[in-house]
Design a protein around this motif. Structure first.
Motif, PDB file in Angstrom:
ATOM      1  N   VAL B  61      -9.228  54.352  72.575  1.00  0.00           N
ATOM      2  CA  VAL B  61      -8.926  52.961  72.901  1.00  0.00           C
ATOM      3  C   VAL B  61      -7.766  52.879  73.880  1.00  0.00           C
ATOM      4  O   VAL B  61      -7.815  52.128  74.858  1.00  0.00           O
ATOM      5  N   LEU B  64      -8.894  53.825  77.267  1.00  0.00           N
ATOM      6  CA  LEU B  64      -9.724  52.770  77.840  1.00  0.00           C
ATOM      7  C   LEU B  64      -8.842  51.613  78.308  1.00  0.00           C
ATOM      8  O   LEU B  64      -9.039  51.045  79.379  1.00  0.00           O
ATOM      9  N   SER B  65      -7.866  51.276  77.459  1.00  0.00           N
ATOM     10  CA  SER B  65      -6.998  50.149  77.762  1.00  0.00           C
ATOM     11  C   SER B  65      -6.150  50.439  79.006  1.00  0.00           C
ATOM     12  O   SER B  65      -5.924  49.569  79.835  1.00  0.00           O
ATOM     13  N   GLY B 281       0.263  41.601  66.196  1.00  0.00           N
ATOM     14  CA  GLY B 281      -0.102  40.910  67.431  1.00  0.00           C
ATOM     15  C   GLY B 281       1.156  40.553  68.213  1.00  0.00           C
ATOM     16  O   GLY B 281       1.252  40.776  69.413  1.00  0.00           O
ATOM     17  N   ARG B 282       2.113  40.022  67.468  1.00  0.00           N
ATOM     18  CA  ARG B 282       3.373  39.647  68.116  1.00  0.00           C
ATOM     19  C   ARG B 282       4.026  40.881  68.753  1.00  0.00           C
ATOM     20  O   ARG B 282       4.471  40.834  69.899  1.00  0.00           O
ATOM     21  N   ALA B 284       2.653  43.560  69.714  1.00  0.00           N
ATOM     22  CA  ALA B 284       1.876  44.036  70.860  1.00  0.00           C
ATOM     23  C   ALA B 284       2.151  43.158  72.076  1.00  0.00           C
ATOM     24  O   ALA B 284       2.309  43.639  73.196  1.00  0.00           O
ATOM     25  N   ILE B 285       2.196  41.834  71.805  1.00  0.00           N
ATOM     26  CA  ILE B 285       2.455  40.905  72.911  1.00  0.00           C
ATOM     27  C   ILE B 285       3.860  41.143  73.463  1.00  0.00           C
ATOM     28  O   ILE B 285       4.098  41.146  74.663  1.00  0.00           O
ATOM     29  N   LEU B 291      -1.522  48.666  72.300  1.00  0.00           N
ATOM     30  CA  LEU B 291      -2.751  48.119  71.725  1.00  0.00           C
ATOM     31  C   LEU B 291      -3.433  49.174  70.867  1.00  0.00           C
ATOM     32  O   LEU B 291      -3.971  48.893  69.800  1.00  0.00           O
ATOM     33  N   PHE B 294      -1.890  49.292  67.551  1.00  0.00           N
ATOM     34  CA  PHE B 294      -2.361  48.150  66.780  1.00  0.00           C
ATOM     35  C   PHE B 294      -3.695  48.470  66.104  1.00  0.00           C
ATOM     36  O   PHE B 294      -3.877  48.279  64.909  1.00  0.00           O
ATOM     37  N   VAL B 295      -4.637  48.997  66.895  1.00  0.00           N
ATOM     38  CA  VAL B 295      -5.972  49.315  66.359  1.00  0.00           C
ATOM     39  C   VAL B 295      -5.885  50.398  65.286  1.00  0.00           C
ATOM     40  O   VAL B 295      -6.524  50.319  64.238  1.00  0.00           O
ATOM     41  N   VAL B 298      -4.698  49.008  62.025  1.00  0.00           N
ATOM     42  CA  VAL B 298      -5.805  48.283  61.386  1.00  0.00           C
ATOM     43  C   VAL B 298      -6.718  49.266  60.671  1.00  0.00           C
ATOM     44  O   VAL B 298      -7.104  49.057  59.514  1.00  0.00           O
TER      45      VAL B 298
END
Lengths: 603, 606
Positions: B61, B64-65, B281-282, B284-285, B291, B294-295, B298
Motif C-alpha cells: 500500500v 502504491l501510495s 485519520g487525524r 494521517a492528515i 497511510l 494507518f492501514v 487497521v
C-alpha cells in the motif's frame, strides 16, 4: 436409559427432502412475524457490517488522501465519517442482540409445539408400539432430535440466509468497484464450496465412527461397573482392563483421524483467503498503478475479502448442523406419522345403559409369529357376575385383560361388551366402562385426593363416600394428612398393597360397569390385607368383575373359576365343583398343599 | 495490558486443583513433552506468519501510495504472501496434530487410569458412587479436561502470542494510536466476565429443567400401560405443556445474555476501529503517520478481536477443566476399604470350611449393624439360610465372598483369618450367584465361560444342563452363540438367573453360595437345579439363601437369622416343631402357594 447412540445409525439427513422442509415450514408458519423480524434485523446487521469498510474507504479516499484540500476541511469530513461509522457500529450491535433474542423466542416456541405434538402422539400410540420401541430411544426423539432441530432454527436458518445475503452484497460491491478483480474473486466460490462439501462428507463419516466407538466404550464401561462384583469374584480384572484399553485405543485412533481431517481442511480455508489477498495485491495493485482502481478501493477490497471468507469458513459447520437436523426431522416426523393400530372407529357406538355383559367369541391372540398366547377362548360373563381366572405364568391371564381394555386387539375372533364388538366403542369410552385395577399405579407427585380424582372432577365428598363404603377409610385415616397427604416421589411412598388401594379408589370414582382386578402379589402387611379384602368384596358387588386371583379368599368369593393353561381355558366351575372334578385345579391345589406339609390343611 | 487482564481474572486455583494437576496431568505433560514443545513452536510460527502478511500489505500500500510500485514489485510481494500462507498451512496442520492430539492422548490415558482404578474398588465405594456418577466422570469430566488440554491450551497460547505480537507491531508503528485503539478492549474483558457468570447460572437452570422434562417423559413412557389403563393421558399432556413452557422461558433468559455476549466482541472491535478511523485519520492528515501505517494498524486491530473473545472462553474452559480434573482425581485416589494382600502360596485343604467368630458387621451408611455377634461353623454340606427381609442373610453371603470388609479374627476360611489372605485366594474357592443376575452383552457361551475361561463346549453344556437352561439356549436363534443384552436377545429374569447359575457351576469351585437367586424359578425347576447342584463337580459346601420352605426342607441344615443374629438352626422337621417363625412362614406359604416368590406369583403354584 442410555442408548449411547447405537440405534441412530441407519438415518442419514438428506437436504433435498421437499416433504420434510414443507413440514418444518408448516411449524414455522405461525411465527412469520417473528421470523420476518429476525430476517430484517439480520439484514440490518449485514448492511451495517458491510457499510463499515465502505465508510473506512470513504474516509481514506476523500479525506486522508485528499492532500489538495485544507487540513481543517479534511478533519471535518473525517469527523462526519466517524459519526456515520459510530452509528453503524451501534446499529450492528443492537440489531445483533435483538436478533438473537427474537430468534430464540421463535425457535423455542416451534420446538415447544413440536415437543407437545410428539408427546401427545406418543401417548396415543398402542402398547404393541411400545413393546417394539425402547423408551430410551423415544426419549431421544423428544430431547436430542428436538434439540438438533432447534439448533438449525436458531443458529443456521437465519444466519444462512444472512450469510448468502452478505456474500451476494459483497460480490455486488466488488463488481461495482472493479469488474475484472471481482471476477477473479468469484473463482474462489466454487472452489471453496467443493472443498467444503468434500470435507463435510468426510467429517460426518468420521464423526459417526467416533460416536460408534464411544458408544461401544461407554456401554462396556457401564456394564463392567454394574457387573464389577462378577468381574472381581471370577478374577477377570486383567482381561477386562485389556479389553477396555483396546476399546479406548480404538476410540483414540478415530479421534486422531478426525484431527488429521480437520488439520487438513482448516488450514486449507485459511490458505485460500491468503491466496485471495495475494491476488488482490498482485492484480489489484496493478489496477491501481493503471489508475483503474483507487487505493481506498483496494483497501476495501481486502476488507471485503475477509468478510467474504468468514461465512465460507463456517459453512461446513452449518452444513453438518442442517444435515443432522434433517435426520432428526425425519425421525420426528416418522414418529408423528406413526398411527396407533388400536384406535377409535370413525362412527363409534355410544353406550347409553351399560349392563356389563362380556363375551369372548373364539378369541385367539399372539404377540408375533410362533408366540400364540391365547387360543380359541370362549367365555361368557353375565352382568354382575364375578369370575376368577387362575393359571400359571404365561397361561394368558393378563393377555385376557389386555384385550378387554384394548391394549391389543385379538387376531382371531371377537370380544363383545353388551353384544357390541369392543372395536366399535371409542377407546376412551371403553376404558371408562371397563375399569382396571392393576398391581401398580402411576402416582403423580400430588395429594392423595388429586391422585384419586385425576381429571374426573369428582367431588371430595363423593370420594370420601366411596372410601367409606369400600372400607378404605382405615387406610386413609392411617396417613399423616388423610386425603391431603402428599404422595409420590420425594413424598410419602406407598407400599404395594397401598398402591392397589389407590388404584381401587381411582377406578371406583369412575364407577365402571366392568371391573378388572389384577391382584397384588407383592407382600402386603396384615392391616392392608384386611382392608384390601373388604374393598375387593365391596367393589365386586353389583358389578361384572374379572379377577386374576392370587389369594384363595378371592377365588372362593368368585361365582365361577376359570382355569387357564397354555392359552386355553381348561376348566370352569366353582371351587367345590372343580375340586370334585379332580382336574388341573384340583392338582394345583393339592401340589400346593403338599408343599405346605402335613400339619396344615391349607385354608 | 491484556496480559494483566488475564492474570486478574484467573480464578483462584484451589489447592485440590493444584494437587490434581500435579498428580494427573504433570506426568502426562512430561511424557508428551516433546510433542507439546513442537506443537507450540508450530503455533508460534503460524502466529508470526499471520502477522507478517499485514507487513507485506503495508509495504504494498505504501509503495502504491507513493507511486513507487511496479507490477514486478507487486508480484514479488504476492509471492511472499503465498509463500507465508503455504508455510502457515503446514504449521497449522502440525500444531493441530500435535497439540489436539496431545489432548486426546491425555483423555485416553486418564480414562484407562480411571478404569483400572474402578476395577479395584469394592462395594462400599459403589454405595457412594453410582454407575451414573462414574459414567459422568468418564464422559463429561473427561471431555472437559480434554477440551481444556486441547483447544483451551491452544487458544490460551495463541491468544497470548497473537495479542502481544499484534500489540507490539502496533506500538512499533505508533504508540498513542495503539493505546487509543485498545481503549475499548478492557470493556470487552470485563463485561464478558460478568455476563459469563450470569450465563452460567441461567444455563444451569436450563439444564436442570431439561433433565426434569426428560425425566418426566421417561417416567411417563415407562409407565405407559398404567397411564392408559387409568386414562391419564390428558393430565400428562397438560403437565408436560407446563414443564415445556418453563423450559422455554429459561431458555429465553439465557438467550438474552448470549445475545449480548455474541455481538459484544464485534462491538468492541468496531469501537477500536472507530478510534483508529478518527484519531488515526487525524494523525494521517496531520502527517504524523503514513497511510500505510494507518492501514497496517487497521489490519492488526482486526487480528486482535478474536483473541479478546477467546480469553473469556479460555478462562471458563480452564475453570471447568480444573473442576473436572479435581473430581477425577478424587475418584482415582479413593482407596478401597477392602484391603487386598499379596497372594501367598498355601496348600489347598481337601475340605472347605468357614468359621465365623463373634462376627459383627455394619454397613458404612447404616445406624445399626446388619449382623451381630454371629458365631457359626460351616463344614461341608448343604446349608439353607433364611429369615425375614433385612435380617442379614444376604449380607452374610456377601461377607463370605469378601465383597465387604470384616473385622480381624472374625471370619476364617479353612482355619485362616480371611484378613490374612488375598481376596483372590478366598474368592477363587467360592462360586457365588447373587440376587440380581448380572450378565454381559456377549454370547451365551462367553457368559457361561466367564466362570472358567478355558471351558470346552461339553463343559458348558453340562453346566447349562445342571442349571436347567440348556434346552432354552438351544431354542434361541444361534444357540450358545446368541448374543444377549443391549444389542442381542433379551432373556427373562428366570433365564438370566439360571445362566448366572451355570456360570457359577462351571467354575467348579469347592464352595457354592446361592443368594436368593432361584426366586424366579418355578418349584419344579428349582428342585432339578438343587439336585444338579448337589451332584455336579467336587463341590462340598453349598449355602443357599432362600425364603422358600420347599427348597429349605431339602438342605442338611437350616440357619434362621433374625435382626442380624442367629435365631435358630437345625433340620426342617426340628425347626417346624421348635421355631415359631419357621412354622408361621411355613403356614403362610402353604396358604398362599408361591406368592412370596415374585415373578411366579400364581395362586396355586404349579
Amino acid at each position: 436409559m442410555h442408548n449411547f447412540g447405537y440405534d441412530e445409525e441407519g438415518w442419514t439427513g438428506s437436504l433435498a427432502e421437499h416433504r420434510i422442509w414443507q413440514r418444518i415450514l408448516r411449524y414455522s408458519a405461525s411465527h412469520v412475524p417473528g421470523l420476518s423480524l429476525a430476517v430484517l434485523l439480520s439484514l440490518l446487521v449485514t448492511v451495517g457490517t458491510l457499510a463499515l469498510p465502505r465508510l473506512m474507504q470513504i474516509g481514506i479516499d476523500r479525506h486522508l488522501m485528499a492532500t489538495d484540500l485544507p487540513a481543517a476541511t479534511r478533519l471535518d469530513g473525517l469527523a462526519l465519517v466517524t459519526i456515520g461509522y459510530a452509528l453503524a457500529v451501534a446499529a450492528v450491535f443492537l440489531a445483533g442482540f435483538l436478533q438473537v433474542v427474537v430468534l430464540e423466542r421463535v425457535g423455542q416456541s416451534i420446538m415447544h409445539a413440536m415437543r407437545g405434538d410428539l408427546f401427545a402422539r406418543l401417548l396415543e400410540l398402542d402398547l404393541a408400539f411400545f413393546n417394539k420401541n425402547p423408551v430410551g430411544r423415544l426419549v431421544t426423539r423428544l430431547t436430542n432430535d428436538i434439540q438438533n432441530m432447534y439448533e438449525m432454527f436458531t443458529s443456521v436458518m437465519v444466519t444462512l440466509f444472512n450469510d448468502f445475503l452478505k456474500m451476494a452484497g459483497i460480490l455486488v460491491l466488488l463488481f461495482l468497484m472493479n469488474f475484472r478483480l471481482a471476477m477473479l474473486m468469484v473463482l474462489f466460490v466454487p472452489l471453496s464450496l467443493y472443498i467444503t462439501i468434500v470435507f463435510s462428507r468426510l467429517a460426518r463419516t468420521q464423526f459417526r465412527a467416533i460416536r460408534r466407538q464411544l458408544a461401544r466404550l461407554n456401554s462396556f464401561l457401564q456394564e463392567s461397573i454394574s457387573g464389577l462384583s462378577i468381574i472381581q469374584l471370577f478374577a477377570r480384572q486383567t482381561d477386562s482392563l485389556r479389553r477396555f484399553r483396546a476399546l479406548s485405543e480404538g476410540y483414540f485412533a478415530q479421534t486422531m483421524g478426525q484431527i488429521r481431517l480437520f488439520g487438513i481442511f482448516m488450514p486449507l480455508t485459511e490458505f485460500m483467503s491468503s491466496l485471495a489477498i495475494a491476488l488482490i495485491v498482485w492484480y489489484g495493485g496493478g489496477e491501481v498503478i493503471r489508475k483503474e482502481l483507487t487505493l481506498g478501493e483496494l483497501v476495501a477490497f481486502l476488507s471485503y475479502m475477509r468478510l467474504f471468507f468468514q461465512p465460507m469458513r463456517e459453512l461446513s459447520q452449518k452444513y453438518s448442523i442442517v444435515q443432522s437436523a434433517m435426520a432428526s426431522a425425519e425421525r420426528i416426523f416418522d414418529l408423528l406419522d406413526t398411527r396407533a393400530e388400536i384406535c377409535s372407529p370413525e362412527v363409534p357406538v355410544i353406550p347409553e345403559v351399560v349392563r356389563g355383559a362380556i363375551v369372548f367369541d373364539r378369541v385367539g391372540f399372539s404377540y408375533g409369529p410362533g408366540q400364540q398366547i391365547l387360543r380359541d377362548i370362549n367365555l361368557t360373563v353375565s352382568p354382575g357376575e364375578t369370575v376368577a381366572v387362575v393359571g400359571a405364568t404365561g397361561a394368558g391371564k393378563s393377555t385376557l385383560f389386555n384385550l378387554l381394555i384394548r391394549f391389543h386387539d385379538p387376531q382371531q375372533g371377537r370380544i363383545l361388551l353388551d353384544g357390541v364388538d369392543l372395536r366399535q366403542y371409542t377407546v376412551q369410552d371403553l376404558r371408562t366402562i371397563v375399569g382396571v385395577v392393576m398391581q401398580d399405579v402411576f402416582i403423580l407427585p400430588d395429594t392423595l385426593l388429586a391422585n384419586i380424582v385425576l381429571e374426573t372432577g369428582v367431588s371430595r365428598v363423593r370420594v370420601e363416600e366411596i372410601i367409606n363404603r369400600t372400607g378404605m377409610a382405615a387406610f386413609v385415616a392411617g396417613l399423616p394428612a388423610g386425603l391431603d397427604t402428599r404422595i409420590g416421589e420425594g413424598n410419602l411412598e406407598l407400599s404395594g398393597g397401598e398402591k392397589q388401594l389407590l388404584a381401587f379408589a381411582r377406578v371406583l370414582c369412575r364407577d365402571p360397569a366392568v371391573l378388572l382386578l389384577d391382584e397384588a402379589t407383592a407382600s402386603v402387611d396384615t392391616i392392608t390385607e384386611n382392608i384390601l379384602e373388604q374393598t375387593v368384596a365391596a367393589s365386586f358387588r353389583n358389578r361384572t368383575s374379572l379377577v386374576i386371583a392370587h389369594r384363595l379368599s378371592t377365588v372362593r368369593r368368585a361365582d365361577r373359576i376359570v382355569v387357564m393353561e397354555g392359552g386355553r381355558i381348561r376348566e370352569e366351575g366353582t371351587h367345590g365343583q372343580l375340586m370334585e372334578k379332580g382336574g388341573i385345579y384340583h392338582n394345583l391345589v393339592l401340589l400346593d398343599l403338599q408343599a405346605a406339609g402335613n400339619d396344615q390343611d391349607g385354608d | 495490558m491484556t496480559g494483566r487482564v488475564r492474570e486478574d481474572s484467573t480464578p483462584a486455583v484451589g489447592n485440590g486443583q493444584l494437587r490434581s494437576v500435579q498428580a494427573l496431568l504433570l506426568p502426562l505433560f512430561s511424557r508428551y513433552g516433546i510433542r507439546l514443545l513442537l506443537g507450540f513452536v508450530s503455533l508460534a510460527g503460524v502466529d508470526l506468519l499471520q502477522l507478517l502478511i499485514p507487513r507485506f500489505l503495508k509495504t504494498a500500500v505504501d509503495s502504491l501510495s507513493a507511486g513507487t510500485a511496479s507490477q514486478h514489485s507487486l508480484a514479488g510481494i504476492s509471492t511472499l504472501i503465498v509463500a507465508a500462507a503455504v508455510a502457515a498451512a503446514l504449521l497449522r496442520f502440525c500444531w493441530r496434530y500435535l497439540i489436539i492430539g496431545f489432548s486426546r492422548l491425555v483423555e485416553r490415558d486418564v480414562r484407562n487410569r480411571i478404569y483400572a482404578h474402578v476395577l479395584k474398588m469394592d462395594r462400599p465405594f459403589f454405595e457412594k458412587h453410582t454407575t451414573g456418577d462414574i459414567m459422568a466422570h468418564v464422559s463429561n469430566d473427561l471431555a472437559a479436561v480434554q477440551m481444556a488440554c486441547g483447544l483451551g491450551l491452544v487458544s490460551a497460547v495463541d491468544a497470548v502470542v497473537m495479542t502481544s505480537a499484534a500489540i507490539g507491531f502496533m506500538l512499533y508503528i505508533n504508540i498513542p494510536l495503539t493505546l487509543l485503539a485498545l481503549l475499548p478492549m478492557p470493556l470487552l474483558a470485563v463485561s464478558t466476565m460478568i455476563l459469563t457468570g450470569r450465563l452460567h447460572n441461567r444455563f444451569n437452570l436450563v439444564q436442570e429443567q431439561f433433565s426434569l422434562l426428560t425425566e418426566f417423559v421417561r417416567s411417563a413412557l415407562v409407565s405407559i400401560r398404567l397411564l392408559k389403563a387409568y386414562t391419564m393421558e390428558g393430565l400428562q399432556r397438560n403437565e408436560f405443556e407446563k414443564l415445556g413452557r418453563q423450559y422455554v422461558r429459561s431458555n429465553i433468559r439465557v438467550a438474552v445474555i448470549q445475545g449480548l455476549l455474541a455481538p459484544l466482541a464485534t462491538l468492541v472491535g468496531n469501537l477500536g476501529m472507530l478510534m483508529v478511523l478518527y484519531f488515526g485519520g487525524r494523525f494521517a492528515i496531520q502527517g504524523t503517520i503514513s497511510l500505510g501505517d494507518f492501514v497496517a494498524v487497521v489490519t492488526y486491530l482486526a487480528m486482535l478481536v478474536w483473541p479478546m473473545m477467546a480469553i473469556g472462553w479460555v478462562i471458563s474452559l480452564t475453570q471447568r477443566g480444573l473442576t473436572s480434573l479435581k473430581r477425577i482425581h478424587n475418584l482415582v485416589t479413593t482407596a478401597p476399604v477392602l484391603q487386598d494382600l499379596p497372594e501367598t502360596e498355601t496348600p489347598v485343604p481337601a475340605v472347605p470350611s468357614f468359621r465365623l467368630d463373634h462376627l459383627t458387621f455394619t454397613y458404612s451408611q447404616a445406624a445399626h449393624p446388619a449382623l451381630r455377634d454371629i458365631s457359626l461353623e460351616l463344614a461341608p454340606g448343604v446349608y439353607g439360610i433364611t429369615g425375614r427381609t433385612g435380617c442379614g442373610k444376604s449380607t452374610l453371603a456377601k461377607l463370605l465372598v469378601r465383597l465387604y470388609p470384616v473385622p480381624d479374627r472374625t471370619l476364617f476360611m479353612n482355619g485362616r483369618d480371611v484378613n490374612t489372605m488375598s481376596l483372590d485366594e478366598v474368592r477363587s474357592r467360592i462360586a457365588y450367584v447373587g440376587q440380581d443376575a448380572v450378565l454381559f452383552s456377549e454370547t451365551i457361551a462367553a457368559n457361561i465361560a466367564y466362570g472358567l475361561p478355558e471351558a470346552t463346549p461339553a463343559q458348558m453344556e453340562a453346566a447349562a444342563r445342571a442349571a436347567s437352561i440348556h434346552e432354552e439356549i438351544l431354542a434361541l436363534p444361534q444357540g450358545y452363540e446368541t448374543v444377549i443384552g443391549e444389542r442381542g436377545v433379551t432373556l427373562s429374569g428366570g433365564q438370566r438367573q439360571r445362566l448366572a447359575l451355570a456360570r457359577a457351576l462351571i467354575s467348579n469351585r469347592p464352595v457354592l453360595i446361592v443368594d436368593d437367586a432361584l426366586a424366579a424359578l418355578d418349584v419344579e425347576t428349582e428342585h432339578q437345579v438343587l439336585r444338579a447342584m448337589r451332584t455336579s463337580g467336587r463341590r462340598q459346601l453349598i449355602l443357599i439363601v432362600s425364603q422358600r420352605i420347599k427348597l429349605l426342607s431339602e438342605t442338611d441344615e437350616i440357619i434362621i437369622l433374625e435382626q442380624g443374629e442367629v435365631a435358630d438352626r437345625g433340620q426342617h422337621q426340628d425347626l417346624l416343631a421348635r421355631s415359631a417363625f419357621y412354622r408361621s412362614m411355613h403356614a403362610k406359604q402353604a396358604r398362599e402357594g408361591a406368592r412370596s416368590a415374585p415373578g411366579n406369583a400364581e395362586v396355586l403354584g404349579q
